[in-house]
Design an enzyme around this catalytic site. Structure first.
Site, short mmCIF file in Angstrom:
data_model
loop_
_atom_site.label_atom_id
_atom_site.label_comp_id
_atom_site.label_asym_id
_atom_site.label_seq_id
_atom_site.Cartn_x
_atom_site.Cartn_y
_atom_site.Cartn_z
CE1 TYR A 73 -3.30 43.56 71.63
CE2 TYR A 73 -4.34 42.82 69.60
CZ TYR A 73 -4.13 43.80 70.54
OH TYR A 73 -4.75 45.02 70.39
CB VAL A 91 -5.47 54.62 71.78
CG1 VAL A 91 -6.94 54.91 72.07
CG2 VAL A 91 -5.31 54.00 70.40
CB VAL A 97 -2.46 46.82 84.71
CG1 VAL A 97 -2.68 48.30 84.51
CG2 VAL A 97 -2.07 46.13 83.41
CG ASP A 128 1.72 53.64 80.27
OD1 ASP A 128 2.72 52.94 80.03
OD2 ASP A 128 0.85 53.89 79.43
CG HIS A 151 6.69 53.19 69.72
ND1 HIS A 151 7.85 53.10 69.00
CD2 HIS A 151 7.05 53.13 71.03
CE1 HIS A 151 8.86 52.98 69.83
NE2 HIS A 151 8.40 53.00 71.07
N GLY A 174 4.48 52.89 75.89
CA GLY A 174 4.07 54.29 76.04
C GLY A 174 5.26 55.18 76.33
CE LYS A 178 3.41 36.18 84.35
NZ LYS A 178 4.71 36.44 84.98
CD GLN A 198 -19.01 35.12 90.31
OE1 GLN A 198 -18.59 34.74 89.22
NE2 GLN A 198 -18.43 34.83 91.44
#
Ligand SMILES: NC(=O)c1ccc[n+]([C@@H]2O[C@H](COP(=O)([O-])OP(=O)(O)OC[C@H]3O[C@@H](n4cnc5c(N)ncnc54)[C@H](O)[C@@H]3O)[C@@H](O)[C@H]2O)c1
Length: 392
Positions: A207, A76, A121, A95, A243, A100, A153, A224
């Site tokens: 997930y 995407v 990330v 990435d 993929h 990917g 994570k 916040q």
């Protein structure tokens, strides 16, 4: 001592002060260089993965944005990058290349508006950007189940890091959430107001629950810290650059059909899904990001098919001799899924434009090229956890 061979003179440029270049040739060479640079700054370069040219607009400073796309080398993300680049924005892709592929964005590597950063990330990063599309996360069950702790994570620490960045640089951030947050839904079709039916300890939980807590974090940062947020709940999406080994319904059925191998359905095939073409999703994400609505929005094509119907359709379109084979149902596989898109229509003026048949035609062409590139055979991934082929 000046050479009479122009190639020699060009290749010796800058190496010796005593070699002089004919002024007319030098001017011509510089003009050609400038023209080449301008051409490269106005379009993509065709590659095996993207064998056509995408032109890029020149946007004035006022309209040009710096846009970060996490997971931009994925399926995407790379289509979103194409659209943002063609609109003339500056795009930074982050990435880790888990699912990917560099090949998905290779056609932009030369372009001055494009940057590619290999980065995970789950580690913080400092960048100056105006908008963040946060897509980084494996999306196919075999791939996200391969390392469930890492998937959690990615959704938690990864989203916290991107929210921290958005807060610091006052960027607007859009989360690619998912229809999986509805789990195995007891309400059909699923409106955004439905809270879902998710097994917190099942194989898909890393997930589903990861995305649910990511949504929660988005709204906590909005409340916040006044971070400007957008949340897209994406339903099943398909198209070129999926993929080939991701084990999802569309890729598996097409690959099996193209190779005349058995089409494998897990369960009796009566479970339903709605499938949207990736171009529609990209339009929806961009409209959502640039609109004013900040509550979750379903983005999907409400055209609902049973998996068996869908397999038959793909087999027909591939003119395949494949047989349809039924295997045991996988754990926690939702029995029905259909997007209620009234919010998207009302709030961001979006609805899908591409029919499933049109989308499938383009996707089949893409997979034909992938099968050829793989030397004529791709073994589709089954429902069990699997490392993405080519992951590094
Ligand atoms: N494709 C769909 O049908 C669908 C449906 C619902 C939601 N989504 C969401 O859309 C997003 C993109 O999905 P996709 O289908 O393109 O999947 P994809 O696997 O092709 O793309 C995900 C990208 O994120 C990268 N990535 C994964 N973990 C990372 C990490 N820790 N750090 C940096 N990069 C990381 C991968 O390498 C890949 O390029 C995902 O967040 C997914 O949950 C997709």
């Amino acid at each position: 001592m000046s050479s009479t061979d122009p190639m020699k003179r060009l290749s010796s440029h800058g190496s010796s002060a005593s070699i002089e270049e004919d002024p007319a040739a030098k001017r011509q060479r510089l003009e050609r260089f400038v023209a080449d640079q301008q051409l490269l700054a106005s379009q993509s370069i065709p590659t095996p993965q993207t064998p056509y040219v995408i032109y890029t607009q020149r946007l004035s400073e006022v309209y040009r944005k710096k846009i970060l796309v996490t997971g931009g080398a994925g399926f995407v993300g790379s289509h979103l990058v194409d659209r943002l680049m063609s609109e003339g924005h500056e795009v930074v892709v982050l990435d880790n290349f888990f699912t990917g592929r560099k090949a998905n964005v290779e056609h932009w590597l030369h372009h001055p508006n494009f940057s590619l950063v290999r980065h995970d990330v789950i580690q913080p990063i400092l960048l100056e950007v105006d908008q963040i599309y946060h897509l980084a996360c494996p999306a196919s069950p075999p791939h996200y189940q391969y390392n469930p702790v890492k998937t959690i994570k990615t959704s938690t620490m990864g989203t916290i890091n991107m929210l921290g960045l958005a807060k610091r640089v006052k960027a607007r951030i859009l989360l690619a959430s998912t229809s999986e947050i509805y789990g195995d839904p007891t309400v059909h079709p699923q409106p955004e107001s439905y809270w879902g039916n998710v097994n917190t300890i099942g194989p898909r939980a890393c997930y589903d629950e990861g995305k649910r807590v990511a949504e929660t974090m988005m709204y906590a940062y909005k409340m916040q810290n006044d971070v400007e947020i957008r949340v897209a709940r994406i339903f099943n999406t398909f198209g070129p650059r999926m993929h080939p080994n991701d084990g999802r319904v569309v890729s598996n059925f097409i690959i099996q059909s193209l190779q005349n191998k058995d089409i494998t359905i897990y369960g009796d095939g009566s479970q339903t899904r709605s499938f949207q073409y990736v171009d529609d999703l990209v339009s929806g994400l961009i409209k959502l990001m640039n609109g004013n609505y900040d509550q979750p929005v379903n983005i999907g094509n409400p055209d609902e098919y049973s998996i068996k119907e869908f397999a038959t359709k793909i087999r027909g379109m591939c003119e395949s001799q494949s047989e349809i084979k039924f295997l045991p149902k996988v754990a926690d596989d939702p029995t029905q899924r259909k997007a209620d898109i009234r919010t998207a229509k009302r709030e961001i003026d979006w609805e899908p434009m591409v029919t499933v048949d049109e989308g499938l035609k383009k996707t089949i062409e893409y997979f034909q090229r992938e099968v050829e590139a793989a030397g004529g055979e791709i073994v589709p991934t089954g429902p069990d956890a699997a490392k993405p082929k080519g992951a590094n």
